[in-house]
Design a protein around this motif. Structure first.
Motif, mmCIF file in Angstrom:
data_model
loop_
_atom_site.group_PDB
_atom_site.id
_atom_site.type_symbol
_atom_site.label_atom_id
_atom_site.label_comp_id
_atom_site.label_asym_id
_atom_site.label_seq_id
_atom_site.Cartn_x
_atom_site.Cartn_y
_atom_site.Cartn_z
ATOM 1 N N PHE A 89 51.985 31.204 39.802
ATOM 2 C CA PHE A 89 50.545 30.601 40.340
ATOM 3 C C PHE A 89 49.439 31.589 40.060
ATOM 4 C CE2 PHE A 89 53.683 28.374 43.081
ATOM 5 C CZ PHE A 89 53.427 27.213 42.692
ATOM 6 N N TYR A 90 49.540 32.828 39.919
ATOM 7 C CA TYR A 90 48.408 33.932 39.694
ATOM 8 C C TYR A 90 48.661 34.973 38.752
ATOM 9 C CZ TYR A 90 48.211 31.769 44.436
ATOM 10 O OH TYR A 90 48.209 30.901 45.415
ATOM 11 N N ASP A 91 47.481 35.815 38.464
ATOM 12 C CA ASP A 91 47.614 36.669 37.631
ATOM 13 C C ASP A 91 48.848 37.564 37.851
ATOM 14 O OD1 ASP A 91 45.827 38.054 35.383
ATOM 15 O OD2 ASP A 91 46.768 39.535 36.609
ATOM 16 N N PRO A 92 49.532 38.094 36.739
ATOM 17 C CA PRO A 92 50.699 39.014 37.213
ATOM 18 C C PRO A 92 50.518 40.369 37.369
ATOM 19 C CG PRO A 92 50.699 38.608 34.816
ATOM 20 C CD PRO A 92 49.525 37.728 35.469
ATOM 21 N N MET A 93 49.133 40.749 37.487
ATOM 22 C CA MET A 93 48.911 42.363 37.843
ATOM 23 C C MET A 93 49.608 42.554 39.384
ATOM 24 S SD MET A 93 45.395 44.493 37.806
ATOM 25 C CE MET A 93 44.526 43.678 39.096
ATOM 26 N N ILE A 94 50.353 43.755 39.414
ATOM 27 C CA ILE A 94 50.986 44.124 40.696
ATOM 28 C C ILE A 94 49.957 45.296 41.179
ATOM 29 C CG2 ILE A 94 52.765 45.612 41.371
ATOM 30 C CD1 ILE A 94 54.548 44.328 39.028
ATOM 31 N N ALA A 95 49.280 46.101 40.322
ATOM 32 C CA ALA A 95 48.472 47.159 40.891
ATOM 33 C C ALA A 95 47.842 47.734 39.814
ATOM 34 C CB ALA A 95 49.696 48.045 41.516
ATOM 35 N N LYS A 96 46.797 48.770 40.215
ATOM 36 C CA LYS A 96 45.841 49.492 39.486
ATOM 37 C C LYS A 96 46.503 50.744 39.786
ATOM 38 C CE LYS A 96 42.088 47.767 40.747
ATOM 39 N NZ LYS A 96 40.791 47.295 40.723
ATOM 40 N N LEU A 97 46.715 51.731 38.680
ATOM 41 C CA LEU A 97 46.949 52.990 38.995
ATOM 42 C C LEU A 97 45.782 53.798 38.633
ATOM 43 C CD1 LEU A 97 48.889 55.572 39.653
ATOM 44 C CD2 LEU A 97 49.878 55.475 37.246
ATOM 45 N N ILE A 98 45.166 54.641 39.405
ATOM 46 C CA ILE A 98 43.735 55.510 39.091
ATOM 47 C C ILE A 98 44.164 56.888 39.413
ATOM 48 C CG2 ILE A 98 41.357 55.301 39.438
ATOM 49 C CD1 ILE A 98 42.891 52.625 41.067
ATOM 50 N N VAL A 99 43.911 57.632 38.082
ATOM 51 C CA VAL A 99 43.950 59.155 38.376
ATOM 52 C C VAL A 99 42.501 59.865 38.129
ATOM 53 C CG1 VAL A 99 46.300 59.084 37.866
ATOM 54 C CG2 VAL A 99 44.543 59.483 35.976
ATOM 55 N N TRP A 100 42.307 60.963 38.533
ATOM 56 C CA TRP A 100 41.182 61.638 38.309
ATOM 57 C C TRP A 100 41.496 63.152 38.330
ATOM 58 C CZ3 TRP A 100 39.209 66.114 40.817
ATOM 59 C CH2 TRP A 100 37.916 66.421 40.178
ATOM 60 N N ASP A 101 40.780 63.819 37.308
ATOM 61 C CA ASP A 101 40.735 65.243 37.146
ATOM 62 C C ASP A 101 39.591 65.766 36.512
ATOM 63 O OD1 ASP A 101 41.742 68.009 37.356
ATOM 64 O OD2 ASP A 101 43.937 67.150 37.254
ATOM 65 N N GLU A 102 39.467 67.140 36.385
ATOM 66 C CA GLU A 102 38.343 67.732 35.909
ATOM 67 C C GLU A 102 37.825 67.503 34.574
ATOM 68 O OE1 GLU A 102 39.064 72.024 36.228
ATOM 69 O OE2 GLU A 102 38.962 72.128 38.501
ATOM 70 N N ASN A 103 38.649 67.078 33.626
ATOM 71 C CA ASN A 103 38.433 66.841 32.289
ATOM 72 C C ASN A 103 39.592 65.768 31.788
ATOM 73 O OD1 ASN A 103 40.822 68.211 31.015
ATOM 74 N ND2 ASN A 103 39.549 70.011 31.502
ATOM 75 N N ARG A 104 39.224 64.982 30.392
ATOM 76 C CA ARG A 104 40.269 64.047 30.045
ATOM 77 C C ARG A 104 41.635 64.460 29.785
ATOM 78 N NH1 ARG A 104 42.012 61.373 25.162
ATOM 79 N NH2 ARG A 104 41.718 59.086 25.742
#
Length: 681
Positions: free
Chosen positions: A382-397
């Motif tokens: 019935f809905y969009d199949p996105m399960i989650a969003k994984l977000i990461v951060w650090d000092e540079n790319r």
């Protein structure tokens, strides 16, 4: 500040909004359909109200019903999230008429940007640079095609009311235009109830760079820098990053100020995103403006340290912007990877099923997981199949990218096929690391991103076999009466013969023959003894040893030590190791069952869905590649095409009917080569 907030949405974004509202002391009300009765957002909210049956058109898109629910529970504000009613001017107007604060821009701004063609005209008057194209009222097939022919191919067809890649088709040559237009119109009508189309020149190697803007009700506006969203499949983003790589301060300022010019041209207020195509020569062109919060907003939050949902609530409460432009700074680099239930090896088709295992990486100041599901939940049709969003951060790319790849190796999901392994391959690929990225990245690197499938099986099968051997020993040990008796062993012990076992394992429809022999102490159950398994998989030899601790297997294969997570389930086992996964089952002995392999037997539905169009008549002669039937599921169209010249003898379903994945859809009869010769003689 308003006291009670109704969230007219579901899943991950509802959970995200609830977290900020609770921190600000605002009561929350969730909505739920039949399918979402026990969903995470329902559990998190202070109150929850049933809104209707599972299909979104009968629940989350019921604007008037949602308004009545808000009035009944005493909500003084509604947050629409993204998708559903978030850019629906009628819904925003209903909120206004009922003295409910709509967490979004003014109705006039939504209306101005609601049509892509009208938006282009407004931006043209505001001197915002545009991609060459036709945005007029002539919607005839011949009229649209003539503009495309004059423009030169490739061109891009886009639904004027569209978003999320729906109602969008690339057309590479004139002969493909009519079919592409018909498909785009069908999808646009299904998704937005509006099939008005526009045609644009298709830039072959652009980047998709968007600017996060925020305006208040006092005429002030800021841009919270940019996100690069170039990595897409089916025109939908799967990895985003902020800030955009290779961005100079001068270009950033120019794009940011142009985005604010676009927002002020429609008297905007609240959170918005102005999307641009950035060409390799540094020129950029307005694509569209999304008058809502974007799915990828967390990467902006990670580099600015700001909570954009809180900003939305404060602006809607008629407060000034929390910060001025010169107070906003970029700190570090962030990535977002969208975790989907889909099969990258099968054209990214959505998948459904129950999440029998859901093990995300541990959250920290470097790692964030935004989700709306828990283990045991079902990913439905019935809905969009996105399960989650994984977000990461650090000092540079580079450091942030290392965080992303490591977190992906720690994200274990079973019960449905996911894109996690594909995302790992993508994020760890040399072109992605080297910033050789444009909107065609996946198509250009498709073979590279899926190259490891066979190698993964080769690397992980010995670990899978080792797990079976060790778990068999453990199970036997718990039932042993005499641990020193050879008859109690599960190691294929035979008097005066080699300890040898034959297995058959199936991985992705392929069967592997395996032979296992053992060496070590006479009784492998003695404390401190070490079993060494000699494993032969299709004439490849491995020396393996290891130990199982809970659901982890610590193994050494040919001198290489690794740690794998193993999940046992109804259909076998899944092995997760170093960003890779294989799913296998141990087969029973072959008892001679046969299978009908008639190539003309019919077509099988690749997923649960709805038949939306039947494009030929039974008995009608068709050509190779001609579209016979169109299915739709999880906001995606799938066309079934003729594998050869021939005809459909029978369709088993009508347009509008629901179909289960794996069901035969039609009977197709190919024309024999000698018959074609006779008819043409």
């Amino acid at each position: 500040m308003f006291t009670k907030l109704l969230i007219a949405n579901r899943g991950e974004i509802s959970c995200r909004i609830i977290k900020t509202a609770k921190r600000m002391g605002i009561l929350t009300v969730a909505l739920y359909s039949d399918a979402d009765q026990h969903a995470l957002h329902v559990e998190m909210a202070d109150e929850a109200v049933h809104v209707g049956p599972s299909p979104s058109k009968d629940s989350y898109l019921q604007a008037e019903k949602i308004i009545q629910i808000a009035l009944k529970v005493g909500a003084d504000a509604i947050h629409p999230g993204y998708g559903f009613l978030s850019e629906n001017a009628t819904f925003a107007n209903l909120c206004e008429q009922n003295n409910i604060i709509f967490i979004g821009p003014p109705v006039s701004a939504i209306e101005a940007m609601g049509s892509k063609s009208a938006a282009k005209n407004i931006m043209e008057l505001a001197k915002v640079p545009l991609v060459p194209g036709y945005h007029g009222n002539d919607q005839s097939v011949d009229g649209l095609k003539s503009h495309a022919d004059k423009m030169g191919y490739p061109v891009l067809l886009k639904a004027a009311a569209g978003g999320g890649g729906k109602g969008m088709r690339q057309v590479w040559k004139s002969s493909e235009f009519n079919d592409a237009l018909a498909a785009a119109k069908r999808e646009a009508m299904s998704s937005f109830n509006d099939d008005l189309m526009l045609v644009e020149k298709y830039l072959t190697e652009p980047r998709h760079v968007e600017i996060q803007v925020f305006c208040d009700n006092f005429g002030d506006g800021v841009y919270l820098f940019e996100r690069d969203c170039s990595v897409q499949r089916r025109h939908q983003k799967i990895i985003e990053e902020a800030p955009a790589f290779g961005m100079t301060p001068a270009l950033r300022k120019q794009m940011g100020e142009t985005a604010l010019k676009a927002a002020k041209a429609i008297n905007y207020a609240g959170a918005g995103t102005v999307e641009f195509l950035l060409d390799s020569d540094g020129q950029f062109y307005f694509m569209e403006m999304n008058t809502r919060l974007q799915v990828e907003h967390p990467v902006t939050e990670m580099i600015t340290g700001q909570d954009l949902v809180e900003w939305q609530l404060r602006v809607a409460n008629n407060e000034p912007l929390p910060l001025a432009q010169d107070a906003l700074k970029i700190n570090g680099h962030a990535f977002e990877a969208r975790i989907y239930a889909e099969d990258p090896s099968n054209d990214f088709l959505p998948a459904t099923g129950r999440l029998s295992l859901l093990q995300p990486p541990i959250e920290s100041r470097h790692v964030r997981v935004d989700t709306g599901v828990v283990q045991g939940d079902e990913v439905s049709v019935f809905y969009d199949p996105m399960i989650a969003k994984l977000i990461v951060w650090d000092e540079n790319r580079d450091k942030a990218l290392a965080r992303l790849t490591k977190a992906l190796t720690e994200y274990h999901i079973d019960g449905v096929v996911t894109n996690i392994e594909f995302l790992y391959n993508l994020a760890s690929s040399a072109p992605f690391k080297a910033e050789q990225i444009d909107t065609g990245f996946i198509e250009k690197n498709h073979d590279l991103l899926l190259l490891n499938d066979k190698q993964d099986i080769k690397d992980l099968l010995p670990i899978a076999v080792l797990y079976l051997m060790l778990s068999s020993q453990q199970n036997s040990a718990s039932d042993v009466q005499d641990q020193y008796s050879p008859w109690s062993l599960s190691n294929a012990w035979r008097a005066n013969e080699q300890y040898l076992q034959n297995l058959e394992l199936m991985v992705a429809d392929k069967t592997f023959s395996v032979q296992v022999s053992q060496s070590g102490a006479v009784s492998q159950l003695k404390a401190g003894s070490q079993t060494v398994f000699h494993i032969n998989v299709d004439q490849q030899y491995y020396q393996c040893a290891g130990v199982i601790e809970k659901n982890q297997l610590i193994s050494t294969v040919n001198g290489h030590k690794t740690i794998a997570n193993v999940n046992a389930h109804q259909d076998g086992h899944s092995v997760f190791c170093n960003g890779k996964v294989i799913r296998f089952k141990s087969l029973q002995a072959d008892i001679g069952a046969t299978q009908d392999n008639n190539a003309d037997a019919g077509f099988i539905a690749p997923m649960n869905g709805t038949v939306v169009a039947i494009l030929v008549e039974p008995g009608e002669q068709v050509e190779l590649g001609q579209t016979l039937m169109v299915m739709e599921a999880m906001k995606m169209e799938h066309s079934l095409k003729a594998p050869a010249a021939g005809s459909v003898s029978e369709f088993y379903f009508k347009a509008g009917e629901l179909v289960d994945g794996g069901t035969e859809l039609l009977a197709f009869q190919a024309v024999q080569p000698n018959k074609i010769k006779n008819e043409s003689a």
